[in-house]
Design a protein around this motif. Structure first.
Motif, PDB file in Angstrom:
ATOM      1  N   LEU A  28       0.864  -1.187   0.000  1.00 20.02           N
ATOM      2  CA  LEU A  28       0.000   0.000   0.000  1.00 20.02           C
ATOM      3  C   LEU A  28       0.900   1.236   0.000  1.00 20.02           C
ATOM      4  O   LEU A  28       1.785   1.349   0.839  1.00 20.02           O
ATOM      5  CB  LEU A  28      -0.873   0.033   1.257  1.00 20.02           C
ATOM      6  N   SER A  78      -7.129   4.893  -6.994  1.00 16.63           N
ATOM      7  CA  SER A  78      -7.266   4.336  -5.642  1.00 16.63           C
ATOM      8  C   SER A  78      -7.099   2.820  -5.627  1.00 16.63           C
ATOM      9  O   SER A  78      -7.663   2.116  -6.463  1.00 16.63           O
ATOM     10  CB  SER A  78      -8.658   4.691  -5.104  1.00 16.63           C
ATOM     11  N   GLY A  79      -6.305   2.346  -4.682  1.00 25.27           N
ATOM     12  CA  GLY A  79      -6.136   0.903  -4.496  1.00 25.27           C
ATOM     13  C   GLY A  79      -5.117   0.276  -5.423  1.00 25.27           C
ATOM     14  O   GLY A  79      -4.835  -0.918  -5.320  1.00 25.27           O
ATOM     15  N   LYS A  80      -4.559   1.075  -6.333  1.00 31.19           N
ATOM     16  CA  LYS A  80      -3.593   0.520  -7.287  1.00 31.19           C
ATOM     17  C   LYS A  80      -2.163   0.691  -6.770  1.00 31.19           C
ATOM     18  O   LYS A  80      -1.877   1.561  -5.945  1.00 31.19           O
ATOM     19  CB  LYS A  80      -3.724   1.234  -8.635  1.00 31.19           C
ATOM     20  N   GLY A 107      -3.886   3.112   2.357  1.00 25.06           N
ATOM     21  CA  GLY A 107      -3.339   2.698   3.648  1.00 25.06           C
ATOM     22  C   GLY A 107      -3.638   3.697   4.747  1.00 25.06           C
ATOM     23  O   GLY A 107      -3.208   3.533   5.876  1.00 25.06           O
ATOM     24  N   PRO A 163      -7.241  -3.142  -2.432  1.00 23.75           N
ATOM     25  CA  PRO A 163      -7.755  -2.245  -1.395  1.00 23.75           C
ATOM     26  C   PRO A 163      -8.690  -1.209  -1.992  1.00 23.75           C
ATOM     27  O   PRO A 163      -8.578  -0.867  -3.164  1.00 23.75           O
ATOM     28  CB  PRO A 163      -6.500  -1.599  -0.820  1.00 23.75           C
ATOM     29  N   PHE A 164      -9.600  -0.725  -1.171  1.00 28.61           N
ATOM     30  CA  PHE A 164     -10.615   0.207  -1.656  1.00 28.61           C
ATOM     31  C   PHE A 164     -10.807   1.260  -0.587  1.00 28.61           C
ATOM     32  O   PHE A 164     -10.978   0.951   0.594  1.00 28.61           O
ATOM     33  CB  PHE A 164     -11.912  -0.578  -1.870  1.00 28.61           C
TER      34      PHE A 164
END
Lengths: 534, 231
Positions: A106, A114-116, A253, B133-134
């Motif tokens: 993260l 987002s999240g990548k 994160g 993750p989101f």
């Protein structure tokens, strides 16, 4: 001027006063210097080593040389980020925020959605420029570009996510810039309220929103929303384009979500322009001398009184007290702003600082209160001699004026060291004033008579003297009490009287006399000429 | 008596249906062992006009007879069958600062639509180890958010950071078709089980994990007590 520039200035100031400090105090100061130095990793010999490395042996092998990257990591990164990349190196316990745990995959500062995962260039930017306001230094002077790119390849081995990542990463694209303007900033402010950014970042953007104090990151460590009024601490860059990126990518994160699905290019620029407008255009300059302004009226106790709004304030950085146990490596307060007023009878000091929590003392809940102390020497010594900056020493006591939130009372005390503070007796207490807290900011005014009848314990203040002054600030919510506090170095306050009329009179007289003499000489010469002429 | 007769008829029918595998089902109740702890009240200080002023913690919900709601029961070790992705996205609703459902099964390969019905901003923040993750903001102007597909079986915590301590939920990503969630009274039922020896895993967000061996020959019963945490 960046943070390091400021640190360097502090260091130079500290060095300047080393000569006047002796005995145990010298050791303390040396430790302080050492710690400040290590915090910014301004190692002269390291730099030399890097120059050598850069000039003689640029790492052989391609960017993809993971083994080369591993060697660099083990030499440079391991102390904070740990052997396994879990952000648990020996230095990590003293850092806030904690070093990145690479095993989680993260990353906060990206240009991907987002999240990548981040791109290699995202990681390269962080390693190259460092993260201001954190323990992560910039590495462009110590590692060659190739070395930085190689260490990235090694860092990527700590999380399987990189290996699994197939195909290109989805990127946040920055559209046509909407330059900052009054109109754009106003639109941004409206969006800031509508999207409820204030819930964490506060009404005035000082990171004091109603949800601010509860937040933790994905590892469960305490994390605070950014104070938008100090853009030099924005980790990913303090300009509108950087803010645009953070709003859209979110900070993976952490509790900071991506707003990409709620925004478009135009809205993103408006919010970015608004957030940028909350910080000053430039990093504040360190001007070590507070010029107290003379007023004819009584010095107002209310920090919001008009007399206190005039004139510029001085900006002073503060650091954690890391000399005496228990030490404090992660203070809340990073800097204070100070103004001073005086009249025929009194001197007043106003200290302003940001603190996201208005901490209340509660014995049951074991919570602590916030406080501030202004420190003066008891007497002024000739030359640059001053008491030890951390609350004086055995031979040179200091005079402290302290204000605490809970009681809203002022106390005057003396100290011959951080653990040798003695409150003055009831009759000796001469400090009055007032403190207010609003939208994540304290403003505290303290004032006292210029001259008292106790010169043994009270500093006697007079015009035209450089009076040393230092500051101590405590954030109760951050566990700060006693030695655990933010401290400043010595600075000065100067009561500068309005320029006297004699300043204009004497030069005029001198000029007149000189002019007269010249006229006389001219006359004599002319006479002489006439005489010599036939 | 009539009810039992009906049950036995149904049971016989199921038995016949499963005659090929000599299978059955597993049903029962997950209960709290020991004393009932005091249910924590959460005092709400933010957005009270939407969230209310006070609420019971959702971390432990007990039904009649100390049955534990929202426990996840998984029969492990059944060979062969895998759960297919759902035909459409799962729905996860935010209403009055509550995520619903509190524990949701998500078949591997399925995405989630998050529907915010509140007039305030929430953020939907997942804490996966393996899945993507989101963490996205969901202001009132954005009634629907869609996650990526969840691809790896794991239990994922979901949280709104803006209303931390008040709004959390769990996504149970699974490819095991023999996974169920207990009802409000702690009751569960796993159907269509082939005969065999299995391990049953019970997971609860507060009480942790417990496993137990079962032997399925027909319609089996399983009652399990989860020990309450001390203090």
């Amino acid at each position: 001027m960046g943070l390091e520039g400021v640190m360097m200035k502090i260091l130079l100031r500290a060095l300047g006063s080393l000569a006047t400090v002796f005995g145990g105090a010298l050791l303390g100061q040396a430790i302080f210097l050492f710690l400040v130095l290590s915090a910014t990793t301004l190692w002269a010999d390291e730099e030399r080593a890097a120059q050598e490395a850069a000039s003689s042996t640029p790492s052989a092998g391609p960017v993809s040389d993971v083994e080369a990257g591993k060697k660099i990591y083990q030499k440079r990164c391991i102390f904070c980020h740990g052997v396994e990349g879990a952000g648990d190196g020996p230095a990590s316990e003293r850092l806030m925020p904690k070093p990145r745990d690479f095993t989680m995959g993260l990353f906060k500062y990206r240009t991907t959605t987002s999240g990548k995962l981040p791109t290699d260039d995202d990681l390269f930017k962080v390693i190259t420029h460092g993260l201001p306001g954190t323990g992560m230094p910039k590495w462009d002077d110590l590692l060659t570009e190739l070395q930085r790119r190689q260490v990235i390849q090694y860092i990527k081995t700590f999380s399987k996510k990189f290996e699994r990542q197939k195909g290109p990463l989805e990127m946040v694209t920055v559209g046509t810039e909407i330059p900052s303007s009054k109109e754009s900033i106003e639109k941004g402010r409206a969006l800031f309220m509508e999207l409820e950014c204030f819930k964490c970042h506060g009404n005035e953007g000082r990171g004091d929103g109603p949800s601010a104090l509860e937040l933790t990151d994905d590892k469960g460590d305490v994390i605070r929303p950014r104070n938008f009024t100090k853009n030099w601490f924005f980790r990913g860059g303090g300009e509108a384009k950087d803010i645009y990126m953070r709003i859209n990518t979110g900070l993976d994160g952490t509790p900071m979500p991506s707003f990409k699905d709620s925004m478009d290019n135009e809205k993103s620029w408006h919010v970015a322009n608004f957030v940028r407008s909350l910080s000053p255009p430039k990093h504040p300059e360190l001007n070590p001398v507070i010029k107290a302004r003379k007023v004819n009226e009584e010095i107002p106790s209310d920090p919001n009184a008009s007399a206190w709004q005039e004139g510029e304030s001085n900006w002073f950085p503060t650091v954690g007290q890391v000399i005496r146990e228990p030490r404090h490596f992660t203070p809340t307060v990073s800097d204070v702003r100070v103004k001073s007023l005086y009249n025929e009878k009194e001197i007043g000091m106003m200290v302003i600082w940001d603190d996201p929590s208005h901490s209340q003392k509660n014995e049951e809940m074991a919570t602590l209160e916030d406080a501030v102390a202004i420190q003066f020497p008891v007497e002024l010594y000739p030359g640059s001699k001053k008491p030890y900056f951390l609350m004086g020493d055995a031979k040179s006591p200091v005079n402290l004026w302290t204000w605490k939130t809970e009681s809203n009372t002022f106390t005057e005390s003396n100290a011959n060291g951080i653990d040798k503070e003695v409150s003055q007796p009831q009759g000796g207490q001469g400090v009055t004033g007032s403190g207010v807290y609003k939208d994540g900011q304290y403003k505290v005014v303290m004032k006292r008579l210029l001259k008292t009848d106790d010169p043994q314990h009270d500093l006697q203040v007079s015009e035209g003297k450089f009076i040393p002054v230092a500051f101590h600030v405590w954030d109760g919510t951050n566990g700060e009490t006693l030695t655990k506090r933010a401290i400043s170095h010595w600075y000065y306050v100067l009561l500068a009287p309005p320029i006297a009329k004699t300043v204009y009179v004497y030069p005029s007289i001198v000029a007149g006399v000189v002019f007269g003499i010249q006229l006389l000489i001219r006359k004599r010469l002319r006479k002489g000429e006439q005489k010599t002429k036939p | 008596m009539k009810r039992y007769r009906l049950l036995s008829v149904v049971g016989l029918a199921l038995f016949v249906y499963h005659s090929a595998a000599w299978g059955g089902s597993l049903s029962g109740e997950i209960k709290l062992g020991g004393a009932v702890p005091e249910i924590k009240k959460i005092v709400i200080t933010k957005d009270v006009e939407v969230c209310g002023k006070e609420r019971n913690s959702e971390a432990l919900i007990l039904g009649s007879g100390k049955g534990i709601a929202n426990a996840v029961v998984t029969v492990k070790g059944v060979v062969g069958k895998k759960l297919e992705p759902a035909a459409k996205n799962m729905e996860f609703v935010t209403q009055k600062c509550v995520f619903q459902p509190h524990v949701m099964l998500i078949p591997v390969g399925t995405a989630v639509d998050v529907l915010n019905q509140d007039p305030i901003t929430h953020n939907v923040h997942t804490y996966p180890l393996e899945n993507a993750p989101f963490n996205k903001a969901q202001p009132k102007t954005l009634p629907k958010l869609t996650t990526e597909k969840f691809e790896v079986p794991e239990v994922v915590k979901v949280q709104c950071d803006i209303h931390k301590g008040l709004m959390s939920a769990w996504f149970v990503v699974t490819d095991n078709p023999y996974t169920v969630i207990t009802d409000a009274n702690g009751k569960f039922s796993v159907k269509d089980l082939p005969a065999g020896e299995y391990e049953v895993e019970i997971w609860h967000e507060l009480l942790g994990k417990k496993t137990q061996k079962v032997s399925v020959k027909g319609d089996e019963k399983l009652n399990v007590e989860l020990a309450g945490k001390k203090g």
